[in-house]
Design a protein around this motif. Structure first.
Motif, PDB file in Angstrom:
ATOM      1  N   UNK A  76       0.581  11.009  -6.685  1.00 13.57           N
ATOM      2  CA  UNK A  76      -0.462  11.325  -5.699  1.00 13.57           C
ATOM      3  C   UNK A  76       0.151  11.307  -4.307  1.00 13.57           C
ATOM      4  N   UNK A  77      -0.030  12.406  -3.599  1.00 14.02           N
ATOM      5  CA  UNK A  77       0.441  12.492  -2.216  1.00 14.02           C
ATOM      6  C   UNK A  77      -0.774  12.255  -1.325  1.00 14.02           C
ATOM      7  N   UNK A  78      -0.808  11.065  -0.774  1.00 16.30           N
ATOM      8  CA  UNK A  78      -1.988  10.626  -0.025  1.00 16.30           C
ATOM      9  C   UNK A  78      -1.696  10.715   1.470  1.00 16.30           C
ATOM     10  N   UNK A  91      -9.376   8.669  -2.317  1.00 25.11           N
ATOM     11  CA  UNK A  91      -8.783   7.499  -2.985  1.00 25.11           C
ATOM     12  C   UNK A  91      -9.178   7.410  -4.459  1.00 25.11           C
ATOM     13  N   UNK A  92     -10.425   7.805  -4.768  1.00 29.55           N
ATOM     14  CA  UNK A  92     -10.913   7.602  -6.140  1.00 29.55           C
ATOM     15  C   UNK A  92     -10.277   8.558  -7.150  1.00 29.55           C
ATOM     16  N   UNK A  93      -9.398   9.427  -6.692  1.00 26.10           N
ATOM     17  CA  UNK A  93      -8.719  10.317  -7.638  1.00 26.10           C
ATOM     18  C   UNK A  93      -7.432   9.692  -8.172  1.00 26.10           C
ATOM     19  N   UNK A  94      -7.122   8.505  -7.709  1.00 26.75           N
ATOM     20  CA  UNK A  94      -5.881   7.856  -8.133  1.00 26.75           C
ATOM     21  C   UNK A  94      -6.152   6.987  -9.360  1.00 26.75           C
ATOM     22  N   UNK A  95      -5.355   7.172 -10.412  1.00 20.55           N
ATOM     23  CA  UNK A  95      -5.474   6.339 -11.613  1.00 20.55           C
ATOM     24  C   UNK A  95      -4.400   5.249 -11.565  1.00 20.55           C
ATOM     25  N   UNK A  96      -4.627   4.202 -12.350  1.00 24.81           N
ATOM     26  CA  UNK A  96      -3.757   3.021 -12.302  1.00 24.81           C
ATOM     27  C   UNK A  96      -2.295   3.300 -12.571  1.00 24.81           C
ATOM     28  N   UNK A  97      -2.019   4.263 -13.463  1.00 22.78           N
ATOM     29  CA  UNK A  97      -0.627   4.509 -13.864  1.00 22.78           C
ATOM     30  C   UNK A  97       0.086   5.509 -12.947  1.00 22.78           C
ATOM     31  N   UNK A 130       5.337   3.407  -7.851  1.00 24.01           N
ATOM     32  CA  UNK A 130       4.210   3.247  -8.767  1.00 24.01           C
ATOM     33  C   UNK A 130       3.104   2.504  -8.024  1.00 24.01           C
ATOM     34  N   UNK A 131       1.875   2.876  -8.306  1.00 25.62           N
ATOM     35  CA  UNK A 131       0.762   2.274  -7.564  1.00 25.62           C
ATOM     36  C   UNK A 131       0.849   0.746  -7.575  1.00 25.62           C
ATOM     37  N   UNK A 132       1.130   0.170  -8.785  1.00 26.75           N
ATOM     38  CA  UNK A 132       1.204  -1.289  -8.910  1.00 26.75           C
ATOM     39  C   UNK A 132       2.306  -1.859  -8.009  1.00 26.75           C
ATOM     40  N   UNK A 133       3.445  -1.172  -7.967  1.00 34.34           N
ATOM     41  CA  UNK A 133       4.569  -1.642  -7.146  1.00 34.34           C
ATOM     42  C   UNK A 133       4.236  -1.565  -5.654  1.00 34.34           C
ATOM     43  N   UNK A 134       3.556  -0.471  -5.273  1.00 32.06           N
ATOM     44  CA  UNK A 134       3.184  -0.315  -3.854  1.00 32.06           C
ATOM     45  C   UNK A 134       2.197  -1.413  -3.458  1.00 32.06           C
ATOM     46  N   UNK A 135       1.246  -1.688  -4.357  1.00 33.43           N
ATOM     47  CA  UNK A 135       0.254  -2.739  -4.056  1.00 33.43           C
ATOM     48  C   UNK A 135       0.962  -4.083  -3.882  1.00 33.43           C
ATOM     49  N   UNK A 173       4.144  -4.620  -3.104  1.00 35.02           N
ATOM     50  CA  UNK A 173       5.023  -4.636  -1.930  1.00 35.02           C
ATOM     51  C   UNK A 173       4.243  -4.773  -0.626  1.00 35.02           C
ATOM     52  N   UNK A 174       3.037  -4.198  -0.618  1.00 37.32           N
ATOM     53  CA  UNK A 174       2.274  -4.199   0.634  1.00 37.32           C
ATOM     54  C   UNK A 174       1.276  -5.347   0.717  1.00 37.32           C
ATOM     55  N   UNK A 175       1.025  -5.983  -0.409  1.00 42.52           N
ATOM     56  CA  UNK A 175       0.038  -7.069  -0.426  1.00 42.52           C
ATOM     57  C   UNK A 175      -1.389  -6.562  -0.375  1.00 42.52           C
ATOM     58  N   UNK A 176      -1.582  -5.302  -0.664  1.00 47.27           N
ATOM     59  CA  UNK A 176      -2.940  -4.726  -0.649  1.00 47.27           C
ATOM     60  C   UNK A 176      -3.560  -4.860  -2.036  1.00 47.27           C
ATOM     61  N   UNK A 177      -4.911  -4.788  -2.068  1.00 52.17           N
ATOM     62  CA  UNK A 177      -5.584  -4.958  -3.354  1.00 52.17           C
ATOM     63  C   UNK A 177      -5.871  -3.621  -4.037  1.00 52.17           C
TER      64      UNK A 177
END
Lengths: 268, 246
Positions: free
Chosen positions: B35-37, B197-203, B219-224, B226-230
């Motif tokens: 996803x290019x956000x 945002x709601x077009x992004x899936x967990x994987x 990967x979304x999980x890795x970005x979360x 690294x950034x400390x975001x939920x």
């Protein structure tokens, strides 16, 4: 295999343009109405005022309607070329031009295919016009109708290439009005479409020179001579050279690294 | 064969004095939806224009399935399917006529094209409507046809430029699900530009683009982590605050 790909793509582009043309009947009618109004109203009205002396390719005195018929064929091709240009600008605004540019074929080939497609439509319109003119008693020798096919094709390609070139400069559809005022009208009125060169020379030498070197004049003369089964070498060379020049410039205009597209900017 | 479908390296681009992209670099892998956000004006459309070679980049490098987009553009583009933000179907032609036109541009014969058209339209539940003019279809159905068209020639990379803009929620969901199914079933690489945002899936993988620069990638999980975001929304806010609307 590669040749087959090119062939299929060109057939697809030409086929699409013809399908669109068939589906848009009003486009066909309006393309014919313009030259027919000139023929039935303008030419009939000016018949007495604008006498035409004997000059090649005509071997006898002719009616003014007969004289302007090749010019009106040129008008059809001119407006068709500009219509293609309009459709390119529209396509680019609407994105379908991008779809074409993304397919895995060289850009020059895609532009040439678009040009051939647009010319095919213009030539069909010309023959429909000639059919109506025939019924109006403006009749050329029968073989002339076959002779003009290559002349119409070359003339259509040259004017279409000019349209392509313009479309590479025009960013928005609204700018097309400028094309009418600065390209179509000067090309048409400063040409031999409505008056022969010698008559223009009588009133203005500058206008005569401009008309002589106007590529539209040359295309009209090529068509005029071909309609009477004659070959005009000078017109052929001029029209061919103009085609190559316009097409070359259009290809540069659509080049992703050199052309105008780069300077226009994108969205977000 | 490499599993990297799209490789972008040190890519910069400017419109005159205005810099649109600044040393952008990332990879899109086969079997992944990336996803290019980015907010409006982030450089997403410029990036897509460069990948599709509408413009040439003067700095940096773009490779599609190992082919340089500048030097081997035809081979590179043969691997690419695109759905642009604006509808690019011809409204006066039928669904089939539109798809056949695209197939011809990719050198497909009539028989092979009709077979692929059937496959793709059936998968999107649009086969029954193949004879209808595109003008008669609603926005969601037009998008489905465009996705079918982009996949006709079996590309390895699918570019989607905000394909769900203007669609209702069920249509959007259907497209999101379909694209994610394609990624799993066909090992397709997808680059999906969006600001929703709601077009992004967990994987999914995520790239946050802002003011022409990549602000976060992975990967979304890795970005979360690294950034400390939920969630992705917070990531977006964190990197694009004051820079546009999500």
């Amino acid at each position: 295999m590669r040749v087959l790909h090119y062939w299929r793509a060109m057939a697809g582009i030409v086929g699409r343009e013809l399908l669109r043309f068939l589906h848009q009947r009003e486009r066909f009618v309006s393309a014919l109405v313009r030259p027919l109004v000139w023929l039935f109203v303008f030419a009939a009205g000016f018949r007495a005022a604008l006498g035409i002396a004997i000059s090649p390719p005509y071997e006898t005195y002719i009616l003014y309607e007969v004289y302007i018929t090749p010019g009106l064929l040129g008008m059809i091709l001119l407006f068709n070329g500009m219509q293609s240009s309009l459709s390119m600008v529209y396509d680019r605004e609407m994105g379908s031009m991008r779809m074409l540019m993304v397919c895995p074929l060289p850009r020059w080939f895609l532009l040439c295919s678009k040009l051939i497609a647009g010319t095919a439509v213009g030539v069909l319109q010309c023959y429909a016009f000639l059919g109506i003119a025939w019924l109006y008693d403006i009749q050329a020798p029968l073989p002339g109708y076959a002779w003009i096919l290559p002349a119409l094709v070359l003339g259509g390609m040259m004017l279409g290439a000019l349209g392509l070139l313009l479309s590479s400069f025009i960013k928005q559809l609204e700018n097309f009005a400028g094309v009418m005022n600065f390209v179509i009208f000067p090309l048409f009125f400063m040409s031999t479409a409505l008056y022969p060169l010698w008559k223009i020379k009588e009133s203005s030498v500058i206008l005569y020179t401009l008309a002589q070197y106007n590529p539209f004049s040359q295309a009209v003369e090529l068509i005029r001579f071909a309609l009477y089964e004659q070959f005009n070498q000078q017109a052929l060379i001029f029209t061919g050279a103009a085609f190559l020049a316009f097409m070359g410039a259009a290809i540069v205009g659509y080049n992703p690294s050199k052309g105008m597209m780069v300077k226009k900017g994108g969205g977000g | 064969m490499t599993d990297i479908a799209l490789h972008i390296e040190n890519l910069s681009f400017a419109y005159g004095a205005t810099k649109a992209l600044d040393r952008v670099g990332f990879n899109v892998r086969c079997g992944e939806c990336t996803i290019l956000l980015g907010p409006n004006g982030a450089g997403k459309s410029t990036l897509f224009s460069l990948i599709t070679r509408l413009y040439d980049a003067r700095e940096g490098r773009i490779e599609l399935c190992g082919f340089d987009i500048k030097r081997q553009s035809l081979k590179a583009l043969a691997n690419l399917g695109v759905v642009f933000q604006q509808t690019t179907l011809d409204p006066d032609l039928s669904v089939t006529q539109n798809l056949r036109y695209h197939a011809a541009l990719h050198g497909m014969g009539r028989k092979a094209a009709d077979l692929r058209i059937r496959e793709e339209l059936e998968r999107l539940h649009m086969f029954e409507r193949r004879g209808e003019k595109v003008r008669q279809l609603n926005g969601g159905h037009k998008r489905r046809v465009e996705i079918a068209r982009a996949l006709l020639h079996n590309p390895r990379l699918l570019l989607l430029d905000e394909p769900t803009v203007g669609l209702d929620v069920p249509s959007r969901q259907a497209i999101v699900e379909h694209v994610h199914d394609l990624v799993k079933q066909q090992n397709l690489a997808v680059l999906w530009a969006t600001h929703l945002i709601d077009e992004i899936a967990g994987q999914d993988s995520l790239i946050v683009l802002h003011k022409g620069q990549v602000k976060a990638e992975g990967k979304l999980a890795d970005v979360l982590q690294a950034t400390g975001c939920s969630d992705a929304g917070q990531v977006f806010q964190k990197f694009t605050q004051g820079g546009g609307q999500p």
